[in-house]
Design an enzyme around this catalytic site. Structure first.
Site, PDB file in Angstrom:
ATOM      1  CB  CYS A   2      -0.868   0.034   1.254  1.00  0.00           C
ATOM      2  SG  CYS A   2      -1.811  -1.462   1.494  1.00  0.00           S
ATOM      3  NE  ARG A  27       4.540   1.851  -1.090  1.00  0.00           N
ATOM      4  CZ  ARG A  27       5.403   1.791  -0.088  1.00  0.00           C
ATOM      5  NH1 ARG A  27       6.608   2.273  -0.224  1.00  0.00           N
ATOM      6  NH2 ARG A  27       5.053   1.259   1.063  1.00  0.00           N
ATOM      7  CD1 TRP A  74      -0.209  -5.296  -4.047  1.00  0.00           C
ATOM      8  CD2 TRP A  74      -0.083  -6.450  -2.138  1.00  0.00           C
ATOM      9  NE1 TRP A  74       0.359  -6.519  -4.328  1.00  0.00           N
ATOM     10  CE2 TRP A  74       0.454  -7.245  -3.182  1.00  0.00           C
ATOM     11  CE3 TRP A  74      -0.096  -6.975  -0.857  1.00  0.00           C
ATOM     12  CZ2 TRP A  74       0.958  -8.523  -2.977  1.00  0.00           C
ATOM     13  CZ3 TRP A  74       0.402  -8.252  -0.648  1.00  0.00           C
ATOM     14  CH2 TRP A  74       0.921  -9.009  -1.712  1.00  0.00           C
ATOM     15  CG  ASN A 100       1.549  -0.071   4.195  1.00  0.00           C
ATOM     16  OD1 ASN A 100       1.198  -1.243   4.092  1.00  0.00           O
ATOM     17  ND2 ASN A 100       2.688   0.383   3.729  1.00  0.00           N
ATOM     18  N   GLY A 101      -0.245  -1.912   6.554  1.00  0.00           N
ATOM     19  CA  GLY A 101       0.122  -2.820   7.642  1.00  0.00           C
ATOM     20  C   GLY A 101      -1.041  -3.720   7.985  1.00  0.00           C
ATOM     21  CD  GLU A 485      18.211 -11.013 -10.599  1.00  0.00           C
ATOM     22  OE1 GLU A 485      17.816 -11.668  -9.622  1.00  0.00           O
ATOM     23  OE2 GLU A 485      17.753  -9.903 -10.882  1.00  0.00           O
ATOM     24  CE  LYS A 489      14.579  -8.912 -12.246  1.00  0.00           C
ATOM     25  NZ  LYS A 489      15.352  -9.162 -11.098  1.00  0.00           N
ATOM     26  CD  GLU A 492      10.769  -9.856 -10.622  1.00  0.00           C
ATOM     27  OE1 GLU A 492      10.136  -9.517  -9.627  1.00  0.00           O
ATOM     28  OE2 GLU A 492      11.983  -9.599 -10.752  1.00  0.00           O
ATOM     29  CG  HIS A 508      22.690 -34.655  -9.775  1.00  0.00           C
ATOM     30  ND1 HIS A 508      23.193 -35.887  -9.441  1.00  0.00           N
ATOM     31  CD2 HIS A 508      23.764 -33.873 -10.054  1.00  0.00           C
ATOM     32  CE1 HIS A 508      24.518 -35.855  -9.487  1.00  0.00           C
ATOM     33  NE2 HIS A 508      24.887 -34.634  -9.859  1.00  0.00           N
ATOM     34  CE  LYS A 607      11.852  -1.731  -6.539  1.00  0.00           C
ATOM     35  NZ  LYS A 607      12.621  -2.614  -7.440  1.00  0.00           N
TER      36      LYS A 607
HETATM   37  O1  M6R Z   1      13.931  -4.546  -1.199  1.00  0.00           O
HETATM   38  P1  M6R Z   1      14.554  -5.888  -1.157  1.00  0.00           P
HETATM   39  O2  M6R Z   1      15.857  -5.957  -1.876  1.00  0.00           O
HETATM   40  O3  M6R Z   1      14.707  -6.419   0.244  1.00  0.00           O
HETATM   41  O4  M6R Z   1      13.557  -6.836  -1.922  1.00  0.00           O
HETATM   42  C1  M6R Z   1      13.771  -8.209  -2.002  1.00  0.00           C
HETATM   43  C2  M6R Z   1      12.891  -8.841  -3.047  1.00  0.00           C
HETATM   44  O5  M6R Z   1      11.531  -8.655  -2.740  1.00  0.00           O
HETATM   45  C3  M6R Z   1      13.160  -8.272  -4.445  1.00  0.00           C
HETATM   46  O6  M6R Z   1      14.502  -8.381  -4.807  1.00  0.00           O
HETATM   47  C4  M6R Z   1      12.292  -9.006  -5.489  1.00  0.00           C
HETATM   48  O7  M6R Z   1      12.699 -10.330  -5.599  1.00  0.00           O
HETATM   49  C5  M6R Z   1      12.366  -8.276  -6.831  1.00  0.00           C
HETATM   50  N1  M6R Z   1      11.053  -8.071  -7.348  1.00  0.00           N
HETATM   51  C6  M6R Z   1      13.142  -9.008  -7.852  1.00  0.00           C
HETATM   52  O8  M6R Z   1      13.179  -8.370  -9.081  1.00  0.00           O
END
Ligand code: M6R
Length: 612
Positions: A2, A27, A74, A100-101, A485, A489, A492, A508, A607
């Site tokens: 949020c 966010r 959110w 938020n929370g 990584e 990408k 997501e 394996h 985010k």
């Molecule tokens: O803000 P942070 O680096 O702690 O966030 C960690 C993950 O939530 C963040 O890296 C997430 O995996 C990204 N969306 C990846 O692109």
């Protein structure tokens, strides 16, 4: 997560609230709303879906006034809908709150309030806050500030919220425990937001609220107090970036802009952490004697998502360059582990946002077990940085795209600088090696620019494979974290199932997945494990997998084996992950755009993940 905004001043209230909310869109959210107070009347407008719907709603129902709050939600408690969108109000439509929370005891509180005669209109936990404030403010006649204090005394859980009342048009109240809030200080106007991008269009002077603090915000004054009411002297910081850093500046997506900012980010890090006109400055915050750091004998690293991938690479740096053993864990596991701290052991937390709840809890868990805590973070004043004993900022500038790109290479940059600093201090590299590696680091930005200028090659490859059902990413050694990584990408932002594996693990299990429909991305720049990678991709080829190889310029021999090749410039093996990740970021970006997904705000993602 949020997003919250609050404003008091003489600007046009809808313009300022909507602009600030638009800066928080990154966010992640699924509904939006705002509340304004004008001549004793509270107006609330809210809409499910994107902010553009709220903008239309406001156009059709103009609002006025000098005081207002806004929210992007959110969904956690209750589906994304107009009734569950914030702001929430009380039975008398006097107060409005954005939150938020999670209010953990909301069920119990709601039952009490219903027995007292309050009527609820949403499924959210937040609405109990509105009715509690109503109880003290409207029914018992307390001022808004006092009513908020009493309300805080009743609730359990995490919160950041802003409240307005139609009875007090000269003030609004903000409070935090566990979720971030920043107060923006203006001239005859003041702001509150969940995150600095929401205020930099208006001011760069800010105060980051701490847990258990409240801000009583009027046009000409911001009074910060503890929840108990003691006045606290605020620490004003200057945000060192501006509105253009949170704009797309002609790029189609923030993600693309941020991929292409990486040369500048690495260049800045070089100047700050290696050069700096003399002795380089490594630590931005150091609340203990540096000699303790020099003597560290083991590093325990914890992080989530992309930051965890940076941590995995950091382990290679620490072990191979600094001669310091390191272990890595994802924070969501680390925070529940029984920790057995040894003497001279250091916790290293890595986080772009500094607000990821698991990373924060991991940090608290380790500190309680006696660890000294160093953090690598991108966001100034974030909770993790405030609770750490030492901090190195990545200085990547605001990262708006949900997919982390420039923050990742900046994390790698800081990890590399830290490991070389340690290596030098401990004598595990000689001055010649230090200089050679530092010089190679200095050359990275130009090499990154070369990859950026050849991005169309990645687009061609994306056009071939964007309809694939799955992707596999393989690598070994220091490039192995980039296999994770690259897969993350694609998952997501393109919503394609993908996994990253150490190439040696193929036989394996994962090799069973290979057939003529499976694109396999092999990350294999020139390195000590290159020949091993060649053997692994032979196995893929033998099973008709489609091979996309990321390798070093000049390695034309690989074209006999690969279906597609992406070349990256030559560099030291230690620095190769900085370059090999760029084609992977582009690949995900192009595959996602060809599939028409929402690149900057992928579905179901936020985010910064501030709830468990
Ligand atoms: O803000 P942070 O680096 O702690 O966030 C960690 C993950 O939530 C963040 O890296 C997430 O995996 C990204 N969306 C990846 O692109």
């Amino acid at each position: 997560m949020c997003g919250i905004v609050g404003y008091i001043g003489s600007r046009k209230i809808d313009t300022v609230l909507l602009k600030a909310l638009s800066r928080l869109e990154y966010r992640g959210y699924d509904s939006a709303g705002l509340a304004t107070v004008n001549q004793g009347t509270l107006s609330i407008l809210k809409e499910p879906g994107k902010l553009t719907r709220l903008v239309m709603r406001v156009k059709e129902n103009p609002v006025a006034g000098t005081l207002g709050i806004g929210h992007t939600r959110w969904a956690t408690h209750g589906e994304p809908s107009e009734r569950n969108a914030h702001p929430h109000s009380d039975c008398t439509n006097t107060v409005a709150i954005v939150h938020n929370g999670i209010i953990e005891n909301h069920d119990t509180l709601k039952s009490h309030l219903i027995r007292e005669g309050h009527k609820f209109t949403s499924d959210t936990d937040t609405e109990v806050l509105a009715h509690l404030i109503e109880r003290f403010h409207v029914i018992q006649g307390c001022g808004l500030e006092e009513s908020v204090r009493r309300t805080i005394g009743e609730i359990k859980g995490s919160y950041a919220f802003c409240v307005v009342s139609s009875r007090e048009e000269n003030v609004f109240i903000a409070a935090r425990n566990g979720s971030p809030l920043v107060v923006g200080l203006g001239n005859g106007e003041n702001f509150v937001a969940s995150d600095a991008p929401a205020i930099v269009d208006f001011t760069r002077n800010a105060v980051f609220l701490e847990d258990y603090q409240m801000a009583v915000v009027s046009r000409d004054e911001v009074k910060i107090t503890s929840n108990a009411g003691e006045r606290i002297r605020e620490k004003v910081v200057r945000i060192d970036w501006d509105a253009k850093d949170v704009s797309k500046e002609g790029f189609e997506h923030f993600m693309l802009k941020e991929i292409e900012e990486q040369p500048a980010v690495i260049d800045r890090l070089f100047r700050m952490r290696f050069e700096n006109g003399g002795e380089p400055k490594l630590f931005d915050v150091l609340r203990f004697d540096v000699s303790q750091l020099k003597k560290v004998e083991r590093v325990v690293i914890q992080a989530c998502g992309t930051s965890w991938h940076a941590a995995l690479t950091g382990k290679f740096f620490f072990e191979s360059l600094s001669g310091i053993p390191a272990e890595v864990d994802v924070s969501s596991e680390f925070r529940y582990r029984k920790l057995i701290p040894q003497k001279k052991e250091l916790l290293l937390s890595i986080t772009q946002s500094g607000e990821t709840i698991d990373t924060l809890m991991g940090l608290r868990h380790a500190k309680q077990s006696g660890f000294k805590a160093l953090s690598i973070c991108n966001v100034l004043g974030s909770t993790v940085t405030r609770e750490s004993d030492a901090v190195i900022y990545t200085h990547a500038g605001p990262e708006i795209g949900v997919a982390s790109t420039k923050a990742y290479t900046a994390q790698l940059g800081v990890l590399f600088a830290l490991s070389l600093w340690w290596a030098r201090e401990r004598g595990s590299v000689n001055e010649g090696t230090y200089r050679r590696l530092a010089d190679e680091f200095r050359e990275l930005p130009d090499k990154m620019r070369k990859i950026i200028s050849a991005k169309d090659r990645v687009l061609e490859i994306a056009e071939k494979y964007f309809q694939a059902r799955d992707f596999l990413f393989l690598a070994r050694g220091i490039n192995y974290p980039n296999a994770h990584e690259g897969a993350l990408k694609i998952k997501e932002i393109a919503y394609i199932h993908a996994t990253g594996h150490p190439a040696g693990e193929m036989k394996h299990g994962p090799i069973a997945l290979i057939d003529e429909n499976m694109p396999v991305v092999a990350i294999m720049p020139e390195s000590s494990v290159y020949e091993k990678m060649v053997s692994n991709i032979q196995e893929v080829k033998a099973r008709s997998g489609k091979l996309i190889v990321v390798t070093t310029e000049g390695n034309t021999a690989i074209e006999r084996l690969a279906d597609d090749v992406i070349y990256i410039p030559e560099t030291s093996e230690f620095l190769s992950p900085f370059l090999s990740v760029l084609p992977l970021q582009y690949l995900a970006y192009y595959v996602a755009t060809l599939r028409g997904t929402d690149v900057d705000q992928p579905r179901n993602l936020a985010k910064s993940v501030t709830v468990e």
